[in-house]
Each structure stands twice: as structure tokens, then as C-alpha cells.
Design a protein around this motif. Sequence first.
Motif, PDB file in Angstrom:
ATOM      1  N   TYR A 152       0.818  -1.217   0.000  1.00 43.95           N
ATOM      2  CA  TYR A 152       0.000   0.000   0.000  1.00 43.95           C
ATOM      3  C   TYR A 152       0.853   1.269   0.000  1.00 43.95           C
ATOM      4  CZ  TYR A 152      -4.108  -2.879   1.299  1.00 43.95           C
ATOM      5  OH  TYR A 152      -5.129  -3.794   1.328  1.00 43.95           O
ATOM      6  N   ILE A 163       1.359   4.068  -3.132  1.00 44.99           N
ATOM      7  CA  ILE A 163       1.012   5.488  -3.015  1.00 44.99           C
ATOM      8  C   ILE A 163       2.243   6.349  -3.297  1.00 44.99           C
ATOM      9  CG2 ILE A 163       0.281   7.298  -1.413  1.00 44.99           C
ATOM     10  CD1 ILE A 163      -1.397   5.131   0.031  1.00 44.99           C
ATOM     11  N   THR A 201      -7.264   6.815  -3.101  1.00 45.13           N
ATOM     12  CA  THR A 201      -7.016   5.468  -2.585  1.00 45.13           C
ATOM     13  C   THR A 201      -8.350   4.841  -2.194  1.00 45.13           C
ATOM     14  OG1 THR A 201      -6.640   6.197  -0.293  1.00 45.13           O
ATOM     15  CG2 THR A 201      -4.733   6.140  -1.750  1.00 45.13           C
ATOM     16  N   THR A 253      -2.581   6.134   3.637  1.00 46.62           N
ATOM     17  CA  THR A 253      -3.030   7.348   2.962  1.00 46.62           C
ATOM     18  C   THR A 253      -2.866   8.560   3.869  1.00 46.62           C
ATOM     19  OG1 THR A 253      -4.641   6.080   1.669  1.00 46.62           O
ATOM     20  CG2 THR A 253      -4.961   8.451   1.779  1.00 46.62           C
ATOM     21  N   LEU A 264      -6.582   1.035   3.311  1.00 47.80           N
ATOM     22  CA  LEU A 264      -5.540   1.992   2.938  1.00 47.80           C
ATOM     23  C   LEU A 264      -5.561   3.257   3.788  1.00 47.80           C
ATOM     24  CD1 LEU A 264      -6.110   0.275   0.148  1.00 47.80           C
ATOM     25  CD2 LEU A 264      -4.608   2.009  -0.797  1.00 47.80           C
TER      26      LEU A 264
END
Length: 412
Positions: A116, A120, A133, A142, A138
Motif C-alpha cells: 500500500y 502510493i 485510494t 493514505t 488503505l
Amino acid sequence: MRIRTRGFGVLAGIALIVSACTGSATAVPPTPAPSVSAPSTAPSTAPASVAPSAATSAAPSFAQKPGLKIGVVTDVGTLDDKGYNEFSFKGAADGATAIGVTDPVPSIVPRDASEYAADIQQFVSQKFDVIVTVGFNLTTPTVAAAHKNPNIKFVGVDQSPECILPGGAPDLKFGCKGVPATDLPNYTSLYFAEDQAGYLAGIVAAYADKGYSAPTGVVGAIVETSLCAPCVRYVQGYALGAQSVNSTIQVKVAYRQHDFEADTFNDPAVGKTFAQTFIQANKPDVLFAVAGKTGNGVLEAACAANIYGIGVDVDQWSSLGAPANACIITSAEKHVESAVAQAIESIAAGNLAAGDVLYNAKNDGVSAADFHDKASLFGPEVTTALQTALAAMQAGTLVTCPPAPACGTYTP
């Protein structure tokens, strides 16, 4: 309600008035895919009238930029899941088109949770302006990325309630002392009243059960994991909606797992086998699949058993198509495509609210999907019941979920 024996006929469709968990694509690329677009078979099901809060975020402002670089990181699974990943991505693509972005919107589908943050970061490193996202899994990566990159706008789908420290860093101890709208002004979480959509689906399920010539008085739901709070809210609302029609109806719920595994939300074959066992043991007349792509197998088992199925997140009668949709009578929808699209448009206009932005019956954010070819099963009393429930939701007078903290919390 029209009486029926077991077996499906050819019917016609009507619209309801009210408004879903995860996705599929190809192998995960080492860098953001340059031109991944939404699968052409996925129809647009969300209305264009969902309106996020008009409050203005403190920073950043992209209103003067001639074009935005927008990227999407989905949850595990695939991009073409006919569900949450796919329609969230479509929303980003729709929003990009609406504001005049001509470059394709790239997406990354993580192999597992360990990817994850890195996925990103790929968009961060390439200086993207907006990163969307998808999914509650997440949330922490995030929030962490938004905190480190205040000049990038982050949009999280289903990542509420935000829990941050003063200053905007993620709070892993869940003290939640920070104020998202001010401590993390470049991050917005779009979330939905799944219990309202589930309640409406429960009304339809109870009427469908009544319509059998020899009803079992049982409606069921299969949920992918007990750790998915939106999934839990769906079935909590579903039970209350069904019981509003028939106080003695039995609502049987089974959770496929109590963890997140490699195949979570992404194994139709396992979903089908699990559902076959559930159907044999519980004899439901209707089965609600709250399991992402795994739920496609649940619906397949329902159709094979000659009982009704209810989809989730999007209008699965439309997204799955024939013959997979043969027994679907409705779906509990979250208008995620529209919500994401309007978030992108609001970012370009400089007026997307920071913090948690709720989509519910009041702003057309959730619904029970059209009956499509099953419309002749339902008399006007069903439409009236749905309209009455919707009006009460909009007025804030209808209880569709147990009181906090039970709402969204799994209890054995």
C-alpha cells in the motif's frame, strides 16, 4: 407482492429511489500503469446528483492549474471486479474527463497490504496532484502520505472515521485527538451510510420471501470478513429492514473469515463453495452477498440453488450481466462512482471539504438498485415501503443501525 413458486421467469424493470466493498485488474506493475482505463463493460450506475459538502479545504488549491495529474491506488483484488475497485476508478476517470484532463488516469492494484505505502509513494514521487485510494485498508498509509505531502490532495474512499494526532499524523493508538478538517486539510475521506442501503435491500428481501408459495421465512447474508466495518453496517441495516416488513423473519448471517488474507474479497470460487454450504444449512429464500468479487461466487451459488440474490456496492444486475445476474432482484448501492467524480471536480474548483464527507439518503449517496427484469415480482406496496423508508432516512427519523459503538462492529 406477486406469488411465485421456486423458479425464475422473464420479467420487466422499475426504478427505486435510494442508493457498496472491492476490485480487479491485471498484474501489478512496478510503476504506475501509464494508461489503465475502466473496463468497457462496466456501466455507469451512480447518479450525477450526489453533492459533497460545500465547505472549502484550507489547502492545497488546484483551481488555477490547467490540468491535474490524477492517480488511483485500489485495494487488493483486481480493477475489473464489477464492484468497488472498478467503480471508484471509473469515478476518478469520470471526474478527470469532466475537468478537461486528457491524459489517461493510471491505477495501481496492490498485491497485498505490504504494498500500500509503496504504491502510493509511486504517485507521490512522480509529482501527481491528486491521489485517490480505495478502501478502509488503505486508511493509515493514505493519512501518512497526506501528512508528509501537504501539497498533494488525497481522496480516500471508505476511510472514515479519520483518526489522527494533532498535526495530522496517523494515530495508531486511536486516541483521535487531531481534527481532520484542520490538521490534515489536504485529505478527504468519502464515506457512505451502508446501513441505509442495507435497510432498503432488507425490505426487498422480506417482500421477496413473502412472494414464495411456500416461504421458509429465512433471508441470509454472507459477509467476507468481520473486520470490514462497512460490510457489518450493510448487514445490520439489512436485518432491520427485513424485520420492518416481517417481525418474525429470520436473518441468518455468516462471515467467511475474521481476518484479511491473500484472497480477501477476491475469490469467487471459495465464495461459491461457502455459499453452497450456507444455503444447504439455512434454507434461505434470499441471499445478500457482501463480499466484493468473492460475492460474485455467492450470487452464482444463489442462482444455482434457485433462490434470489442481492448484490452490493453497485448495481450488480447491470455490472455482472447475463447469465450471472439471473437471480439478482436488487443491489444495496453506494454511489461511489459519482462521489469520486464529484470529489475530483470539487478539487479542480477549489472547494472540496477536508475531513469526513458523508454520502447518505439525504444527498442521494445510497440506494437500492433497480429491479430490472424482476419488477413484476413486486407490487406497489414494495415501492411504497421503500419510498416511506427513504423519506424517513432523509428526515433523520429512521433507525437503520444499532446504536454506537455496535453500528459497524461485529459481535459473534
